[in-house]
Design an enzyme around this catalytic site. Sequence first.
Site, mmCIF file in Angstrom:
data_model
loop_
_atom_site.group_PDB
_atom_site.id
_atom_site.type_symbol
_atom_site.label_atom_id
_atom_site.label_comp_id
_atom_site.label_asym_id
_atom_site.label_seq_id
_atom_site.Cartn_x
_atom_site.Cartn_y
_atom_site.Cartn_z
ATOM 1 N N HIS A 104 0.837 -1.201 0.000
ATOM 2 C CA HIS A 104 0.000 0.000 0.000
ATOM 3 C C HIS A 104 0.874 1.254 0.000
ATOM 4 O O HIS A 104 0.609 2.204 -0.754
ATOM 5 C CB HIS A 104 -0.916 -0.001 1.228
ATOM 6 C CG HIS A 104 -1.662 1.279 1.433
ATOM 7 N ND1 HIS A 104 -2.904 1.515 0.864
ATOM 8 C CD2 HIS A 104 -1.349 2.399 2.127
ATOM 9 C CE1 HIS A 104 -3.313 2.723 1.212
ATOM 10 N NE2 HIS A 104 -2.387 3.273 1.969
ATOM 11 N N GLU A 105 1.915 1.270 0.832
ATOM 12 C CA GLU A 105 2.801 2.430 0.863
ATOM 13 C C GLU A 105 3.564 2.561 -0.449
ATOM 14 O O GLU A 105 3.831 3.679 -0.902
ATOM 15 C CB GLU A 105 3.767 2.323 2.044
ATOM 16 C CG GLU A 105 3.093 2.293 3.409
ATOM 17 C CD GLU A 105 2.114 3.427 3.630
ATOM 18 O OE1 GLU A 105 2.342 4.526 3.083
ATOM 19 O OE2 GLU A 105 1.118 3.228 4.355
ATOM 20 N N HIS A 108 1.662 4.586 -2.871
ATOM 21 C CA HIS A 108 1.850 6.038 -2.794
ATOM 22 C C HIS A 108 3.107 6.473 -3.549
ATOM 23 O O HIS A 108 3.113 7.525 -4.195
ATOM 24 C CB HIS A 108 1.960 6.471 -1.325
ATOM 25 C CG HIS A 108 0.675 6.356 -0.567
ATOM 26 N ND1 HIS A 108 -0.520 6.850 -1.046
ATOM 27 C CD2 HIS A 108 0.394 5.809 0.651
ATOM 28 C CE1 HIS A 108 -1.477 6.615 -0.167
ATOM 29 N NE2 HIS A 108 -0.951 5.976 0.868
ATOM 30 N N HIS A 112 3.240 9.023 -6.683
ATOM 31 C CA HIS A 112 4.167 10.170 -6.736
ATOM 32 C C HIS A 112 4.942 10.168 -8.051
ATOM 33 O O HIS A 112 5.078 11.209 -8.706
ATOM 34 C CB HIS A 112 5.129 10.097 -5.554
ATOM 35 C CG HIS A 112 6.013 11.297 -5.424
ATOM 36 N ND1 HIS A 112 7.239 11.259 -4.791
ATOM 37 C CD2 HIS A 112 5.865 12.583 -5.854
ATOM 38 C CE1 HIS A 112 7.782 12.455 -4.822
ATOM 39 N NE2 HIS A 112 6.977 13.276 -5.463
#
Length: 235
Positions: A104-105, A108, A112
């Site tokens: 999940h991270e 991100h 980006h």
Amino acid sequence: MPYRYGYYFDPTYVLVLIGAVISMIASARVKSTYSKYSRMRSRTNMTGAQAAQRVLSSAGIYDVRIQHVAGNLTDHYDPRNKTLNLSDSVYGSASVAAIGVAAHECGHAIQHQQGYSPLSIRSALVPAANFGSAAAWPLIILGIIFGGAGSVMCQIGIVLFSAAVLFQLVTLPVEFNASRRAVRILGDTGILSEQELPYTRKVLKAAALTYVAGAAAAILQLLRLVILFGGRDRD
């Protein structure tokens, strides 16, 4: 008087109570769900850190540093220095829950890299949201003291708090999208099997509920401020 709900009970506290209850339920749900699936070891025996490295590599990202941070579920991606920060319960764990959170991270980080608009908007809102959260109540209190509820200073305080609420709302699509990316990549890369993916989805859905709860609590608090201090001062 500017507003008066009695000396002993302010009925708008019900809105705060509802928000608190929603947040507590969501927090308990994510903790219990993560605890359950953190005991389920993944078939590949990859740790959260190893899974994160593979997910980033599969997306062509090689400039993000993966590091270990203290705490439980304090995982986050920092776009300012391109670091993927994994907590004690994720970094070295080989559970399907840990891998899901790590991926999940990574979602991100991929957002980006690709210039995902909601993430860019959220990042731009951070200064305003932080300032709004810190300054809203002091301004409202000063407004009550010097001008009464409904004064210009109170109105400014409400506007500043609205920036924090907007940040919470923009966060929702960012988090949902990161989770969708995570599940898809984990399946495509074979990090998790088809049998394991549903368990990871449950963990990520439970985590997403905490953001929904946070947004709901913020909206209810804003509604309370508008009810108490949003109207014109009346004697």
